[in-house]
Each structure stands twice: as C-alpha cells, then as structure tokens.
Design an enzyme around this catalytic site. Structure first.
Site, PDB file in Angstrom:
ATOM      1  N   LYS A 101       0.828  -1.213   0.000  1.00 17.97           N
ATOM      2  CA  LYS A 101       0.000   0.000   0.000  1.00 17.97           C
ATOM      3  C   LYS A 101       0.864   1.266   0.000  1.00 17.97           C
ATOM      4  O   LYS A 101       0.635   2.178  -0.782  1.00 17.97           O
ATOM      5  CB  LYS A 101      -0.923   0.045   1.235  1.00 17.97           C
ATOM      6  CG  LYS A 101      -2.002  -1.007   1.250  1.00 17.97           C
ATOM      7  CD  LYS A 101      -3.003  -0.759   2.381  1.00 17.97           C
ATOM      8  CE  LYS A 101      -2.381  -0.773   3.766  1.00 17.97           C
ATOM      9  NZ  LYS A 101      -1.832  -2.092   4.170  1.00 17.97           N
ATOM     10  N   ARG A 138      -9.778   1.708   8.710  1.00 19.57           N
ATOM     11  CA  ARG A 138      -9.405   0.332   9.038  1.00 19.57           C
ATOM     12  C   ARG A 138     -10.491  -0.368   9.849  1.00 19.57           C
ATOM     13  O   ARG A 138     -10.397  -1.570  10.086  1.00 19.57           O
ATOM     14  CB  ARG A 138      -8.172   0.381   9.937  1.00 19.57           C
ATOM     15  CG  ARG A 138      -6.866  -0.053   9.312  1.00 19.57           C
ATOM     16  CD  ARG A 138      -5.798   0.189  10.352  1.00 19.57           C
ATOM     17  NE  ARG A 138      -4.591  -0.568  10.171  1.00 19.57           N
ATOM     18  CZ  ARG A 138      -3.537  -0.140   9.481  1.00 19.57           C
ATOM     19  NH1 ARG A 138      -3.573   1.003   8.852  1.00 19.57           N
ATOM     20  NH2 ARG A 138      -2.456  -0.873   9.422  1.00 19.57           N
ATOM     21  N   ARG A 179      11.227  -6.660   4.930  1.00 18.51           N
ATOM     22  CA  ARG A 179      11.165  -5.243   5.314  1.00 18.51           C
ATOM     23  C   ARG A 179      11.694  -5.052   6.727  1.00 18.51           C
ATOM     24  O   ARG A 179      12.323  -4.034   7.025  1.00 18.51           O
ATOM     25  CB  ARG A 179       9.716  -4.744   5.217  1.00 18.51           C
ATOM     26  CG  ARG A 179       9.593  -3.250   5.463  1.00 18.51           C
ATOM     27  CD  ARG A 179       8.229  -2.728   5.100  1.00 18.51           C
ATOM     28  NE  ARG A 179       7.228  -3.021   6.124  1.00 18.51           N
ATOM     29  CZ  ARG A 179       5.947  -2.726   6.013  1.00 18.51           C
ATOM     30  NH1 ARG A 179       5.490  -2.155   4.916  1.00 18.51           N
ATOM     31  NH2 ARG A 179       5.097  -3.001   6.976  1.00 18.51           N
ATOM     32  N   ARG A 191      11.586  -1.944  11.095  1.00 18.10           N
ATOM     33  CA  ARG A 191      10.323  -1.582  11.756  1.00 18.10           C
ATOM     34  C   ARG A 191      10.013  -2.593  12.836  1.00 18.10           C
ATOM     35  O   ARG A 191       9.911  -3.790  12.556  1.00 18.10           O
ATOM     36  CB  ARG A 191       9.194  -1.553  10.716  1.00 18.10           C
ATOM     37  CG  ARG A 191       8.854  -0.144  10.295  1.00 18.10           C
ATOM     38  CD  ARG A 191       7.769  -0.145   9.268  1.00 18.10           C
ATOM     39  NE  ARG A 191       6.486  -0.614   9.768  1.00 18.10           N
ATOM     40  CZ  ARG A 191       5.355  -0.453   9.111  1.00 18.10           C
ATOM     41  NH1 ARG A 191       5.345   0.155   7.951  1.00 18.10           N
ATOM     42  NH2 ARG A 191       4.228  -0.897   9.613  1.00 18.10           N
ATOM     43  N   ARG A 245      -0.925  -8.676  13.202  1.00 19.23           N
ATOM     44  CA  ARG A 245      -1.458  -7.598  12.349  1.00 19.23           C
ATOM     45  C   ARG A 245      -2.353  -8.154  11.249  1.00 19.23           C
ATOM     46  O   ARG A 245      -3.370  -7.556  10.900  1.00 19.23           O
ATOM     47  CB  ARG A 245      -0.307  -6.783  11.749  1.00 19.23           C
ATOM     48  CG  ARG A 245       0.311  -5.842  12.779  1.00 19.23           C
ATOM     49  CD  ARG A 245       1.671  -5.338  12.357  1.00 19.23           C
ATOM     50  NE  ARG A 245       1.634  -4.501  11.185  1.00 19.23           N
ATOM     51  CZ  ARG A 245       2.647  -4.386  10.324  1.00 19.23           C
ATOM     52  NH1 ARG A 245       3.756  -5.052  10.500  1.00 19.23           N
ATOM     53  NH2 ARG A 245       2.540  -3.573   9.297  1.00 19.23           N
TER      54      ARG A 245
HETATM   55  P1  AMP Z   1       0.575   0.796   8.602  1.00 18.93           P
HETATM   56  O1  AMP Z   1       1.785   1.591   8.263  1.00 18.93           O
HETATM   57  O2  AMP Z   1      -0.651   1.217   7.838  1.00 18.93           O
HETATM   58  O3  AMP Z   1       0.801  -0.686   8.531  1.00 18.93           O
HETATM   59  O4  AMP Z   1       0.227   1.118  10.145  1.00 18.93           O
HETATM   60  C1  AMP Z   1       1.128   0.809  11.179  1.00 18.93           C
HETATM   61  C2  AMP Z   1       0.404   0.811  12.516  1.00 18.93           C
HETATM   62  O5  AMP Z   1      -0.142   2.118  12.766  1.00 18.93           O
HETATM   63  C3  AMP Z   1      -0.790  -0.124  12.606  1.00 18.93           C
HETATM   64  O6  AMP Z   1      -0.420  -1.449  12.937  1.00 18.93           O
HETATM   65  C4  AMP Z   1      -1.616   0.534  13.703  1.00 18.93           C
HETATM   66  O7  AMP Z   1      -1.063   0.283  14.973  1.00 18.93           O
HETATM   67  C5  AMP Z   1      -1.412   2.016  13.399  1.00 18.93           C
HETATM   68  N1  AMP Z   1      -2.444   2.513  12.455  1.00 18.93           N
HETATM   69  C6  AMP Z   1      -2.238   2.983  11.190  1.00 18.93           C
HETATM   70  N2  AMP Z   1      -3.388   3.364  10.631  1.00 18.93           N
HETATM   71  C7  AMP Z   1      -4.366   3.117  11.538  1.00 18.93           C
HETATM   72  C8  AMP Z   1      -5.775   3.276  11.546  1.00 18.93           C
HETATM   73  N3  AMP Z   1      -6.441   3.769  10.480  1.00 18.93           N
HETATM   74  N4  AMP Z   1      -6.443   2.925  12.672  1.00 18.93           N
HETATM   75  C9  AMP Z   1      -5.797   2.435  13.751  1.00 18.93           C
HETATM   76  N5  AMP Z   1      -4.479   2.238  13.808  1.00 18.93           N
HETATM   77  C10 AMP Z   1      -3.753   2.579  12.715  1.00 18.93           C
END
Ligand code: AMP
Length: 202
Positions: free
Chosen positions: A14, A89, A128, A134, A145
C-alpha cells in the site's frame, strides 16, 4: 482530482503504491501509519499514546485516529483530492470518513483493494523488517497484524463493494506492473490521469 483509498493486508504494498499514485494523480498520499510513526519518533503526546498499540500490532483506538485524520483532511492540499493509505481500518472509521465527506459534499471515487496471499505478505514483511528495522515487522507481530486486518478491516471491502466503488487489483508482481494495473483499472472507471501529470511517473 480524485478521492481514492487503498486497502489491503499489511505487506501488500500500500505505502509503495500510494506514493506513486499520489504523484501520478497529483494528490497528497495520506498514510495514518506514517503519521503515527513520525509522532512516535518525535515523542509527541499522540505518539506516546499510539506507541504501545503499534508495537503490539493492534489498531490505535478509533478516537485518536479519527481525530488525526479529520485534521489532516481539513488541510488545504486535500481539499480537491487525496489518496488514503491505511485509513479507514474499522467500521467506525468508515462512519467517520463518510460523515466528513458528506459534510463537504464529497464522496470516494474509488477504493483500490490490493489483493495478496498471506504467505507472500509474511515473507515480504520479514524482508522489510531486516531492511527498514520496523519493530512491528517482527514475525509474531506480523501474524497478529494480519489477524487484526482480517477481523477489523476485511469487512470494509464488502461495504465498499456494496457501494459500487471497489476496484480489486492483484498486488503480486513487479512494483511498476502493479501501478500500471491500478491506473488501467481506474481509467476503466473513468478516473483518468490528469493532463498535467509529471512525465516519467511510470
Ligand atoms: P501501517 O503503516 O498502515 O501498517 O500502520 C502501522 C500501525 O499504525 C498499525 O499497525 C496501527 O497500529 C497504526 N495505524 C495505522 N493506521 C491506523 C488506523 N487507520 N487505525 C488504527 N491504527 C492505525
């Protein structure tokens, strides 16, 4: 200008595609994950609240996330279009986004689902973890996740499908190829690249 949203499991690409599409469609890419990560790094009050959830691979509570996105979408660069990456989400976040857009007389033009096999995704995330360090890419956290995605985010796909805005894209393969697939699928739906798109985006 388009209002787009990217949805898909962690590791589907994404973030990578969001940056490329934002450049091609001349709209800002808005990634809640990136915003949270930068808050954690800078030790802001929001970052301090979000950190433990992120490290555990859980969603940050909707109240914090909705607040953040409401402010971000109200910024001038998002007025005529944006590409959301990683938001909404949860169904509560969909409700919040709907309310925001309705209040501005706007709607989503397309929801792009990046479809990827869970085993491939786990492999990508392992890579990654090594490359980018990360902490939420640790294997046990990755599996969690994916589970959170299945339980809380996957149901949104049916919601958007029901609204007729869902575009399914095979996320496997070359990065350029996936971008081309998305652009072609959007064009089929009448969402064209702007005439002024910078050269060499693809
Ligand atoms: P991502 O980079 O989209 O994989 O997001 C990394 C982490 O940020 C996720 O595992 C959540 O802990 C938090 N996060 C990102 N976007 C959201 C969202 N829309 N709602 C809740 N937590 C989020």
């Amino acid at each position: 200008m388009s209002r787009l949203l990217l949805i898909g499991p962690p590791g589907a690409g994404k973030g990578t595609q969001a940056v490329r599409l934002a450049e091609a469609y001349l709209i800002p890419a808005i990634s809640t994950g990136d915003i949270f990560r930068s808050n954690v790094k800078n030790e802001t009050p929001l970052g301090k609240q979000a950190k433990a959830y992120m490290e555990a691979g859980d969603n940050v509570p909707d109240s914090l996330t909705n607040d953040l996105i409401r402010h971000r979408l109200a910024e001038p660069d998002a007025e005529h279009g944006f590409l959301l990456d990683g938001y909404p989400r949860t169904t509560d976040q969909v409700r919040e986004l709907d309310e925001f857009l309705n209040g501005h007389g706007a709607a989503l033009d397309a929801v792009i689902e990046l479809v990827a096999d869970p085993d491939v995704v786990v492999k990508r995330l392992r890579k990654r973890a090594i490359e980018q360090g990360r902490s939420d890419d640790d294997e046990a956290v990755v599996r969690h996740r994916l589970q959170v995605y299945r339980e809380q985010t996957e149901p949104l796909i049916d919601v958007y499908d029901g609204r007729g805005v869902l575009v399914k894209i095979d996320a496997l393969g070359d990065i350029d190829e996936v971008t081309e697939r998305i652009i072609a699928a959007l064009a089929e739906r009448g969402i064209a690249l702007p005439d002024t798109a910078p050269e060499g985006v693809l």
